[in-house]
Scaffold this motif. Structure first.
Motif, PDB file in Angstrom:
ATOM      1  N   VAL A   1     -19.638  -3.140   9.685  1.00  0.00           N
ATOM      2  CA  VAL A   1     -20.285  -3.123   8.673  1.00  0.00           C
ATOM      3  C   VAL A   1     -19.125  -3.195   7.315  1.00  0.00           C
ATOM      4  O   VAL A   1     -17.989  -3.502   7.562  1.00  0.00           O
ATOM      5  CB  VAL A   1     -20.827  -1.416   8.346  1.00  0.00           C
ATOM      6  N   ARG A   2     -19.799  -3.409   6.125  1.00  0.00           N
ATOM      7  CA  ARG A   2     -18.870  -3.837   5.025  1.00  0.00           C
ATOM      8  C   ARG A   2     -19.241  -2.702   3.814  1.00  0.00           C
ATOM      9  O   ARG A   2     -20.420  -2.652   3.495  1.00  0.00           O
ATOM     10  CB  ARG A   2     -19.059  -5.190   4.557  1.00  0.00           C
ATOM     11  N   ARG A   3     -18.191  -2.456   3.074  1.00  0.00           N
ATOM     12  CA  ARG A   3     -18.344  -1.533   1.897  1.00  0.00           C
ATOM     13  C   ARG A   3     -17.365  -2.309   0.994  1.00  0.00           C
ATOM     14  O   ARG A   3     -16.206  -1.899   1.080  1.00  0.00           O
ATOM     15  CB  ARG A   3     -18.566  -0.131   1.969  1.00  0.00           C
TER      16      ARG A   3
ATOM     17  N   ILE B   1     -25.289   3.460   6.201  1.00  0.00           N
ATOM     18  CA  ILE B   1     -26.117   2.845   5.217  1.00  0.00           C
ATOM     19  C   ILE B   1     -26.051   4.018   4.293  1.00  0.00           C
ATOM     20  O   ILE B   1     -25.969   3.392   2.938  1.00  0.00           O
ATOM     21  CB  ILE B   1     -27.345   2.109   5.619  1.00  0.00           C
TER      22      ILE B   1
ATOM     23  N   TRP C   1     -24.377  -6.125  14.953  1.00  0.00           N
ATOM     24  CA  TRP C   1     -24.732  -4.919  15.944  1.00  0.00           C
ATOM     25  C   TRP C   1     -24.298  -5.584  17.165  1.00  0.00           C
ATOM     26  O   TRP C   1     -24.644  -6.834  17.729  1.00  0.00           O
ATOM     27  CB  TRP C   1     -26.091  -4.664  15.866  1.00  0.00           C
TER      28      TRP C   1
ATOM     29  N   GLY D   1     -23.199   3.869   2.058  1.00  0.00           N
ATOM     30  CA  GLY D   1     -23.067   2.551   1.107  1.00  0.00           C
ATOM     31  C   GLY D   1     -22.555   1.593   1.892  1.00  0.00           C
ATOM     32  O   GLY D   1     -22.320   0.468   1.206  1.00  0.00           O
ATOM     33  N   TYR D   2     -22.534   1.558   3.155  1.00  0.00           N
ATOM     34  CA  TYR D   2     -22.050   0.315   3.890  1.00  0.00           C
ATOM     35  C   TYR D   2     -23.299  -0.603   4.348  1.00  0.00           C
ATOM     36  O   TYR D   2     -24.269   0.069   4.370  1.00  0.00           O
ATOM     37  CB  TYR D   2     -21.489   0.879   5.284  1.00  0.00           C
ATOM     38  N   ARG D   3     -22.979  -1.622   4.339  1.00  0.00           N
ATOM     39  CA  ARG D   3     -23.946  -2.819   4.597  1.00  0.00           C
ATOM     40  C   ARG D   3     -23.747  -3.364   5.957  1.00  0.00           C
ATOM     41  O   ARG D   3     -22.585  -3.716   6.180  1.00  0.00           O
ATOM     42  CB  ARG D   3     -24.033  -4.076   3.645  1.00  0.00           C
ATOM     43  N   PRO D   4     -24.534  -3.258   6.894  1.00  0.00           N
ATOM     44  CA  PRO D   4     -24.419  -3.674   8.332  1.00  0.00           C
ATOM     45  C   PRO D   4     -24.125  -5.369   8.379  1.00  0.00           C
ATOM     46  O   PRO D   4     -24.914  -5.907   7.584  1.00  0.00           O
ATOM     47  CB  PRO D   4     -25.807  -3.297   9.179  1.00  0.00           C
ATOM     48  N   LEU D   5     -23.341  -5.685   9.167  1.00  0.00           N
ATOM     49  CA  LEU D   5     -22.919  -7.321   9.270  1.00  0.00           C
ATOM     50  C   LEU D   5     -23.391  -7.692  10.352  1.00  0.00           C
ATOM     51  O   LEU D   5     -23.930  -8.821  10.635  1.00  0.00           O
ATOM     52  CB  LEU D   5     -21.585  -7.631   8.934  1.00  0.00           C
TER      53      LEU D   5
ATOM     54  N   ALA E   1     -25.953   3.697  12.288  1.00  0.00           N
ATOM     55  CA  ALA E   1     -26.056   2.636  11.318  1.00  0.00           C
ATOM     56  C   ALA E   1     -26.649   3.402  10.059  1.00  0.00           C
ATOM     57  O   ALA E   1     -26.247   3.091   9.115  1.00  0.00           O
ATOM     58  CB  ALA E   1     -26.920   1.496  11.854  1.00  0.00           C
TER      59      ALA E   1
END
Length: 139
Positions: A64-66, A42, A51, A45-49, A38
């Protein structure tokens, strides 16, 4: 006709204290690997949605989302990165895809986004290796 309700089966206990200790260590190693994965994502540049999502009979370690991409991430920790890279077998991919389909069904907001299956391989003393589109999601 649905099966009658009954109490869930008791969790299986390891046969020996050594087996219980090994199981705890393996669980802790997996949690650390997911945290490292994670953090590496991060940093990219990914954002965790989410786990450790358990749906549809399978488990997704990270979501994750980017931008317009949602990546469903399988994390594998092994003694070497090469061992980790071959640890996702056909059965795991099938269960993973089933969990992804269940997650998508519960998340209609993701309909217009690009969805893919990534992997992050973790080995001691090495930076986690992120593999984009590591495998195809089964339809």
């Amino acid at each position: 006709m649905p099966a009658p309700w009954c109490w869930p089966a008791a969790p299986t206990m390891p046969a020996t204290p050594e087996a219980a200790r090994r199981r705890r260590l393996t669980f802790a190693r997996g949690r650390r690997a997911e945290l490292l994965a994670a953090l590496a994502l991060i940093a990219k540049g990914y954002r965790p949605l989410a786990w450790r999502v358990s749906v549809g009979g399978g488990e997704i370690d990270l979501i994750v989302r980017r931008g317009s991409v949602v990546a469903f991430v399988e994390v594998k920790a092994r003694p070497t990165l090469d061992e980790a890279s071959v640890a996702i077998d056909a059965r795991k991919r099938r269960l993973f895809s089933r969990a992804v389909r269940a997650w998508i069904a519960r998340s209609p907001w993701s309909a217009g986004l690009t969805l893919r299956a990534d992997a992050v391989f973790v080995a001691p003393g090495r930076w986690p290796r992120h593999v984009v589109s590591a495998f195809e999601l089964d339809a």
